[in-house]
Design an enzyme around this catalytic site. Sequence first.
Site, PDB file in Angstrom:
ATOM      1  N   LYS A  79       5.326  -8.085 -22.625  1.00 35.50           N
ATOM      2  CA  LYS A  79       4.997  -9.516 -22.624  1.00 35.50           C
ATOM      3  C   LYS A  79       6.267 -10.364 -22.519  1.00 35.50           C
ATOM      4  CE  LYS A  79       2.678 -11.282 -26.303  1.00 35.50           C
ATOM      5  NZ  LYS A  79       3.370 -12.434 -26.900  1.00 35.50           N
ATOM      6  N   ARG A 117       9.582 -13.924 -18.877  1.00 35.56           N
ATOM      7  CA  ARG A 117      10.912 -14.226 -18.329  1.00 35.56           C
ATOM      8  C   ARG A 117      10.967 -14.008 -16.827  1.00 35.56           C
ATOM      9  NH1 ARG A 117      11.137 -13.136 -23.618  1.00 35.56           N
ATOM     10  NH2 ARG A 117      12.921 -13.797 -24.889  1.00 35.56           N
ATOM     11  N   GLY A 120       3.643 -18.718 -28.040  1.00 35.23           N
ATOM     12  CA  GLY A 120       4.875 -19.328 -28.551  1.00 35.23           C
ATOM     13  C   GLY A 120       6.041 -19.064 -27.620  1.00 35.23           C
ATOM     14  N   SER A 150      16.004 -15.579 -33.776  1.00 34.34           N
ATOM     15  CA  SER A 150      14.893 -15.880 -32.865  1.00 34.34           C
ATOM     16  C   SER A 150      15.346 -15.785 -31.411  1.00 34.34           C
ATOM     17  CB  SER A 150      14.334 -17.278 -33.145  1.00 34.34           C
ATOM     18  OG  SER A 150      13.458 -17.641 -32.096  1.00 34.34           O
ATOM     19  N   GLN A 159      13.397 -16.469 -29.022  1.00 34.03           N
ATOM     20  CA  GLN A 159      12.812 -17.619 -28.321  1.00 34.03           C
ATOM     21  C   GLN A 159      13.774 -18.801 -28.357  1.00 34.03           C
ATOM     22  OE1 GLN A 159       9.001 -18.257 -30.183  1.00 34.03           O
ATOM     23  NE2 GLN A 159       8.107 -16.411 -29.288  1.00 34.03           N
ATOM     24  N   ASP A 167       7.531  -8.080 -34.577  1.00 35.12           N
ATOM     25  CA  ASP A 167       6.103  -8.119 -34.235  1.00 35.12           C
ATOM     26  C   ASP A 167       5.358  -6.864 -34.690  1.00 35.12           C
ATOM     27  OD1 ASP A 167       6.393 -10.576 -33.070  1.00 35.12           O
ATOM     28  OD2 ASP A 167       6.639  -9.792 -31.042  1.00 35.12           O
ATOM     29  N   ARG A 190       1.690 -14.091 -40.848  1.00 33.84           N
ATOM     30  CA  ARG A 190       1.287 -12.672 -40.779  1.00 33.84           C
ATOM     31  C   ARG A 190       1.431 -11.951 -42.120  1.00 33.84           C
ATOM     32  NH1 ARG A 190       3.521 -11.176 -34.670  1.00 33.84           N
ATOM     33  NH2 ARG A 190       1.626 -11.901 -33.628  1.00 33.84           N
ATOM     34  N   ARG A 219      -2.085  -9.502 -32.881  1.00 34.92           N
ATOM     35  CA  ARG A 219      -1.534  -8.331 -33.571  1.00 34.92           C
ATOM     36  C   ARG A 219      -2.235  -8.083 -34.912  1.00 34.92           C
ATOM     37  NH1 ARG A 219       2.196  -7.256 -29.813  1.00 34.92           N
ATOM     38  NH2 ARG A 219       3.477  -8.984 -29.090  1.00 34.92           N
TER      39      ARG A 219
HETATM   40  C1  S3P Z   1       9.706 -13.131 -28.420  1.00 35.49           C
HETATM   41  C2  S3P Z   1      10.453 -13.310 -29.545  1.00 35.49           C
HETATM   42  C3  S3P Z   1       9.930 -13.139 -30.907  1.00 35.49           C
HETATM   43  C4  S3P Z   1       8.596 -12.410 -30.938  1.00 35.49           C
HETATM   44  C5  S3P Z   1       7.671 -12.895 -29.864  1.00 35.49           C
HETATM   45  C6  S3P Z   1       8.296 -12.690 -28.498  1.00 35.49           C
HETATM   46  C7  S3P Z   1      10.335 -13.333 -27.110  1.00 35.49           C
HETATM   47  O1  S3P Z   1       9.751 -14.413 -31.483  1.00 35.49           O
HETATM   48  O2  S3P Z   1       7.991 -12.534 -32.201  1.00 35.49           O
HETATM   49  O3  S3P Z   1       6.453 -12.195 -29.914  1.00 35.49           O
HETATM   50  O4  S3P Z   1       9.773 -12.890 -26.086  1.00 35.49           O
HETATM   51  O5  S3P Z   1      11.416 -13.935 -27.071  1.00 35.49           O
HETATM   52  P1  S3P Z   1      10.980 -15.166 -32.209  1.00 35.49           P
HETATM   53  O6  S3P Z   1      12.031 -15.383 -31.222  1.00 35.49           O
HETATM   54  O7  S3P Z   1      10.436 -16.465 -32.726  1.00 35.49           O
HETATM   55  O8  S3P Z   1      11.386 -14.243 -33.307  1.00 35.49           O
END
Ligand code: S3P
Length: 447
Positions: free
Chosen positions: A28, A33, A101, A174, A176, A326, A357, A400
């Site tokens: 995913k 990306r 997210g 993070s 993200q 995750d 979670r 999940r």
């Molecule tokens: C992800 C980063 C993680 C993860 C999410 C996917 C990503 O989140 O929990 O399912 O693809 O960058 P965080 O960056 O908030 O930890």
Amino acid sequence: MSSHGTSKPMTSRKCGPLSGVAQVPGDKSISHRALILGALSMGETRVTGLLEGGDVLDTAQAMRAFGAEINRMDDGEWRIHGLGVGGFAEPEDVIDCGNAGTGVRLIMGAMASTDISVTFTGDASLRSRPMGRVTDPLALFGAAAHGRSGGRLPLTMVGAADPVPVRYATPMPSAQVKSAVLLAGLNAPGETVVIEQEPTRDHTERMLAGFGAEISTEITDEGRVITLKGQPELTGQTIIVPRDPSSAAFPVVAALLVEGSDISVPNIGMNPTRAGLFKALKLMGADITYSNERLEGGEPVADLRVKHGPLKGITVPPENAATMIDEYPILAVLAATATGATHMPGIKEMRVKECDRIDAMVTGLTACGVKVDETEDSMTIHGVEHIPGGATCKTHLDHRIAMSFMCLGMVTQNPVKIDDAGAIETSFPDFIPLMQTLGAKFAKVNG
Ligand code: S3P
């Protein structure tokens, strides 16, 4: 919940040994990306193995709204005709990222240094999640965000007309946040630097390099210092998406749970920034073997064989938490069957995922007869020989959590019910039939 707003309750009951091959879907994180960087590149990007789950399809739709041409070929390959760095057009309507997210935060980064305004929204889960963690660093580029209280969606982001490069130390582990800053840095002149204390998944860095950006990572006393040179010309690439280790976690753990099981799980991404679960499983004594270890499209990949065997409780190393964040829900299910207690410290970030979670797992496991202790940033699960089960577990629009409790029901004395399997579609659309093929006894609840 399904996109039509109806819940899909399901039950899972005790089953016999699992066998066969688990072909899990594409990664995913890498799929999001590939679409975003394809849209930010000149020329054509071809992607095979893209995850065709709700989260990623929402990102594809968003990239089309910014002006990229995206098509799925009959053989399953995806082709993206990109716009180049700074080439995003202003979407005509609100961007709906559904449950994702990663989708919304990365797309905010990708548009924040371009002179356009975009309004983002999502489902009830996404609308409850904190966005300040990305809008704060994006403001340093010159972007402005106007959201609901707590910076939550719906939110309008006004991209910077004259972006400046940024140096930013992420306050939480993070990927993200790191990725949002790096993507914004693409359209800013000069060097954008992100510093992280704990290594988080590095797919953005790897893929940016693959698309032709100048990006380097140095380990210093400050942490991992990632430097990106702004305004590169990215060129379209061919990307093979490995299968998702976070999705593989479910059949892998199910095989470890159910006595007599022996399954194969081929082509799984083994990027060290994602492999924490497999290290923890080894510490618990799991029988997992790796073969055919190779590099595919810049990512390490291997075939897995998993056999059931007795497991013992451990302290899960907190320094690996970001590399398996995750996977804690499904690990908690496994821990419930292990001998002794499994202590999981340093997992505060679990509270801000698709749902809280820690709360969802503690509530569901407790209802099924498992003793769990919780603090703000930890869980301790006490293994039980025979788990009673027999409860209905709430999934809170979280894929999940839904898959974890379906796996728990495979070994409980009484069936486990989940209130809604709808969210599973976001990351693992074939989870139910795949697990049934391996031997799971999953059933829909009518009415
Ligand atoms: C992800 C980063 C993680 C993860 C999410 C996917 C990503 O989140 O929990 O399912 O693809 O960058 P965080 O960056 O908030 O930890």
